[in-house]
Scaffold this motif. Sequence first.
Motif, PDB file in Angstrom:
ATOM      1  N   GLN A   1     -34.582 -15.951 -12.884  1.00  0.00           N
ATOM      2  CA  GLN A   1     -34.707 -16.924 -11.788  1.00  0.00           C
ATOM      3  C   GLN A   1     -34.032 -16.411 -10.522  1.00  0.00           C
ATOM      4  O   GLN A   1     -34.589 -16.504  -9.432  1.00  0.00           O
ATOM      5  N   ASP A   2     -32.839 -15.848 -10.650  1.00  0.00           N
ATOM      6  CA  ASP A   2     -32.119 -15.352  -9.478  1.00  0.00           C
ATOM      7  C   ASP A   2     -32.832 -14.149  -8.865  1.00  0.00           C
ATOM      8  O   ASP A   2     -32.886 -14.010  -7.641  1.00  0.00           O
ATOM      9  N   ALA A   3     -33.383 -13.277  -9.703  1.00  0.00           N
ATOM     10  CA  ALA A   3     -34.120 -12.104  -9.202  1.00  0.00           C
ATOM     11  C   ALA A   3     -35.358 -12.543  -8.432  1.00  0.00           C
ATOM     12  O   ALA A   3     -35.625 -12.045  -7.333  1.00  0.00           O
ATOM     13  N   MET A   4     -36.100 -13.476  -8.991  1.00  0.00           N
ATOM     14  CA  MET A   4     -37.312 -13.961  -8.333  1.00  0.00           C
ATOM     15  C   MET A   4     -36.971 -14.654  -7.015  1.00  0.00           C
ATOM     16  O   MET A   4     -37.600 -14.398  -5.992  1.00  0.00           O
ATOM     17  N   HIS A   5     -35.996 -15.544  -7.043  1.00  0.00           N
ATOM     18  CA  HIS A   5     -35.636 -16.270  -5.834  1.00  0.00           C
ATOM     19  C   HIS A   5     -35.118 -15.334  -4.748  1.00  0.00           C
ATOM     20  O   HIS A   5     -35.488 -15.478  -3.581  1.00  0.00           O
ATOM     21  N   ALA A   6     -34.272 -14.375  -5.116  1.00  0.00           N
ATOM     22  CA  ALA A   6     -33.741 -13.437  -4.120  1.00  0.00           C
ATOM     23  C   ALA A   6     -34.868 -12.626  -3.486  1.00  0.00           C
ATOM     24  O   ALA A   6     -34.914 -12.459  -2.271  1.00  0.00           O
ATOM     25  N   ASN A   7     -35.793 -12.152  -4.303  1.00  0.00           N
ATOM     26  CA  ASN A   7     -36.886 -11.320  -3.793  1.00  0.00           C
ATOM     27  C   ASN A   7     -37.866 -12.143  -2.954  1.00  0.00           C
ATOM     28  O   ASN A   7     -38.151 -11.794  -1.814  1.00  0.00           O
ATOM     29  N   CYS A   8     -38.353 -13.219  -3.514  1.00  0.00           N
ATOM     30  CA  CYS A   8     -39.388 -14.008  -2.832  1.00  0.00           C
ATOM     31  C   CYS A   8     -38.835 -14.756  -1.621  1.00  0.00           C
ATOM     32  O   CYS A   8     -39.361 -14.633  -0.514  1.00  0.00           O
ATOM     33  N   LYS A   9     -37.785 -15.539  -1.834  1.00  0.00           N
ATOM     34  CA  LYS A   9     -37.245 -16.335  -0.731  1.00  0.00           C
ATOM     35  C   LYS A   9     -36.667 -15.453   0.361  1.00  0.00           C
ATOM     36  O   LYS A   9     -36.820 -15.751   1.546  1.00  0.00           O
ATOM     37  N   GLY A  10     -36.036 -14.360  -0.023  1.00  0.00           N
ATOM     38  CA  GLY A  10     -35.486 -13.442   0.980  1.00  0.00           C
ATOM     39  C   GLY A  10     -36.575 -12.864   1.859  1.00  0.00           C
ATOM     40  O   GLY A  10     -36.451 -12.825   3.088  1.00  0.00           O
ATOM     41  N   CYS A  11     -37.664 -12.430   1.239  1.00  0.00           N
ATOM     42  CA  CYS A  11     -38.800 -11.873   1.988  1.00  0.00           C
ATOM     43  C   CYS A  11     -39.423 -12.952   2.879  1.00  0.00           C
ATOM     44  O   CYS A  11     -39.746 -12.708   4.040  1.00  0.00           O
ATOM     45  N   HIS A  12     -39.597 -14.143   2.344  1.00  0.00           N
ATOM     46  CA  HIS A  12     -40.194 -15.238   3.109  1.00  0.00           C
ATOM     47  C   HIS A  12     -39.328 -15.608   4.311  1.00  0.00           C
ATOM     48  O   HIS A  12     -39.842 -15.838   5.410  1.00  0.00           O
ATOM     49  N   ARG A  13     -38.019 -15.661   4.105  1.00  0.00           N
ATOM     50  CA  ARG A  13     -37.116 -15.977   5.227  1.00  0.00           C
ATOM     51  C   ARG A  13     -37.189 -14.897   6.306  1.00  0.00           C
ATOM     52  O   ARG A  13     -37.235 -15.203   7.495  1.00  0.00           O
ATOM     53  N   ASP A  14     -37.193 -13.635   5.874  1.00  0.00           N
ATOM     54  CA  ASP A  14     -37.287 -12.517   6.830  1.00  0.00           C
ATOM     55  C   ASP A  14     -38.593 -12.593   7.616  1.00  0.00           C
ATOM     56  O   ASP A  14     -38.618 -12.381   8.828  1.00  0.00           O
ATOM     57  N   TYR A  15     -39.687 -12.899   6.929  1.00  0.00           N
ATOM     58  CA  TYR A  15     -41.007 -13.014   7.562  1.00  0.00           C
ATOM     59  C   TYR A  15     -40.986 -14.121   8.616  1.00  0.00           C
ATOM     60  O   TYR A  15     -41.444 -13.930   9.745  1.00  0.00           O
ATOM     61  N   ASN A  16     -40.441 -15.269   8.246  1.00  0.00           N
ATOM     62  CA  ASN A  16     -40.387 -16.406   9.177  1.00  0.00           C
ATOM     63  C   ASN A  16     -39.529 -16.092  10.392  1.00  0.00           C
ATOM     64  O   ASN A  16     -39.884 -16.443  11.526  1.00  0.00           O
ATOM     65  N   LYS A  17     -38.419 -15.425  10.161  1.00  0.00           N
ATOM     66  CA  LYS A  17     -37.533 -15.058  11.270  1.00  0.00           C
ATOM     67  C   LYS A  17     -38.235 -14.083  12.205  1.00  0.00           C
ATOM     68  O   LYS A  17     -38.191 -14.236  13.429  1.00  0.00           O
ATOM     69  N   GLU A  18     -38.909 -13.083  11.617  1.00  0.00           N
ATOM     70  CA  GLU A  18     -39.636 -12.080  12.410  1.00  0.00           C
ATOM     71  C   GLU A  18     -40.725 -12.728  13.267  1.00  0.00           C
ATOM     72  O   GLU A  18     -40.936 -12.360  14.415  1.00  0.00           O
ATOM     73  N   LYS A  19     -41.423 -13.708  12.705  1.00  0.00           N
ATOM     74  CA  LYS A  19     -42.514 -14.380  13.418  1.00  0.00           C
ATOM     75  C   LYS A  19     -42.051 -15.532  14.295  1.00  0.00           C
ATOM     76  O   LYS A  19     -42.849 -16.096  15.047  1.00  0.00           O
ATOM     77  N   GLY A  20     -40.787 -15.910  14.173  1.00  0.00           N
ATOM     78  CA  GLY A  20     -40.271 -17.026  14.962  1.00  0.00           C
ATOM     79  C   GLY A  20     -40.698 -18.382  14.424  1.00  0.00           C
ATOM     80  O   GLY A  20     -40.717 -19.365  15.166  1.00  0.00           O
ATOM     81  N   TYR A  21     -41.022 -18.458  13.142  1.00  0.00           N
ATOM     82  CA  TYR A  21     -41.454 -19.722  12.532  1.00  0.00           C
ATOM     83  C   TYR A  21     -40.249 -20.486  12.017  1.00  0.00           C
ATOM     84  O   TYR A  21     -39.336 -19.910  11.432  1.00  0.00           O
ATOM     85  N   ASP A  22     -40.271 -21.804  12.212  1.00  0.00           N
ATOM     86  CA  ASP A  22     -39.282 -22.617  11.526  1.00  0.00           C
ATOM     87  C   ASP A  22     -39.938 -23.144  10.253  1.00  0.00           C
ATOM     88  O   ASP A  22     -41.131 -22.993  10.038  1.00  0.00           O
ATOM     89  N   ARG A  23     -39.149 -23.764   9.403  1.00  0.00           N
ATOM     90  CA  ARG A  23     -39.639 -24.186   8.087  1.00  0.00           C
ATOM     91  C   ARG A  23     -40.795 -25.182   8.172  1.00  0.00           C
ATOM     92  O   ARG A  23     -41.636 -25.254   7.302  1.00  0.00           O
ATOM     93  N   LYS A  24     -40.842 -25.945   9.247  1.00  0.00           N
ATOM     94  CA  LYS A  24     -41.876 -26.970   9.391  1.00  0.00           C
ATOM     95  C   LYS A  24     -43.201 -26.418   9.903  1.00  0.00           C
ATOM     96  O   LYS A  24     -44.215 -27.100   9.868  1.00  0.00           O
ATOM     97  N   SER A  25     -43.212 -25.182  10.359  1.00  0.00           N
ATOM     98  CA  SER A  25     -44.432 -24.570  10.875  1.00  0.00           C
ATOM     99  C   SER A  25     -45.451 -24.413   9.747  1.00  0.00           C
ATOM    100  O   SER A  25     -45.105 -24.006   8.638  1.00  0.00           O
ATOM    101  N   THR A  26     -46.691 -24.737  10.041  1.00  0.00           N
ATOM    102  CA  THR A  26     -47.740 -24.610   9.021  1.00  0.00           C
ATOM    103  C   THR A  26     -48.032 -23.149   8.680  1.00  0.00           C
ATOM    104  O   THR A  26     -48.614 -22.868   7.646  1.00  0.00           O
ATOM    105  N   GLU A  27     -47.612 -22.226   9.544  1.00  0.00           N
ATOM    106  CA  GLU A  27     -47.845 -20.808   9.293  1.00  0.00           C
ATOM    107  C   GLU A  27     -46.671 -20.131   8.597  1.00  0.00           C
ATOM    108  O   GLU A  27     -46.749 -18.973   8.221  1.00  0.00           O
TER     109      GLU A  27
END
Length: 152
Positions: free
Chosen positions: A113-139
């Motif tokens: 669970q920790d491996a999956m969450h670190a990999n997936c959520k970490g990548c998703h957070r980095d992607y959102n930060k790079e694109k300037g998306y906040d959590r509520k953005s549909t993209e």
Amino acid sequence: MSKKILALMLIAGVAILFSSSGIFAGTEVADTFKMETKEYAKHSKGLVELSHKKHADDYGAKCGDCHHDADGTPLNDLKMTDDVQKCIECHKGTEKVRGEKISKAEKIQKYHQDAMHANCKGCHRDYNKEKGYDRKSTEAAPTGCSDCHPRE
């Protein structure tokens, strides 16, 4: 050379060609699949569904962004037909030890669970930060529990 020998050699060559293609074919990877493992007797949340196509084609993810060797080195030269181990084969822990005092890095190594969450959520957070998306953005890439784990 006689025609019979030539014909037998041709037939043998074709047979070898067809049988060897199965050896190198690898595994057919479904485009979309549920992240389900037999090691979990019961999931506390709905199973995550992953799309290789969406991650690779739409988001430009490379194989090594998710798949790595035992040392954590990204496996960037994979093809969609290559056999790969499931995460649970190395990150074997499924039942956390109550009160266990280990670092975040040790949890990632030990627990699936920790491996999956670190990999997936970490990548998703980095992607959102790079694109300037906040959590509520549909993209935005999903980062909340119910964004990935559907209610069943």
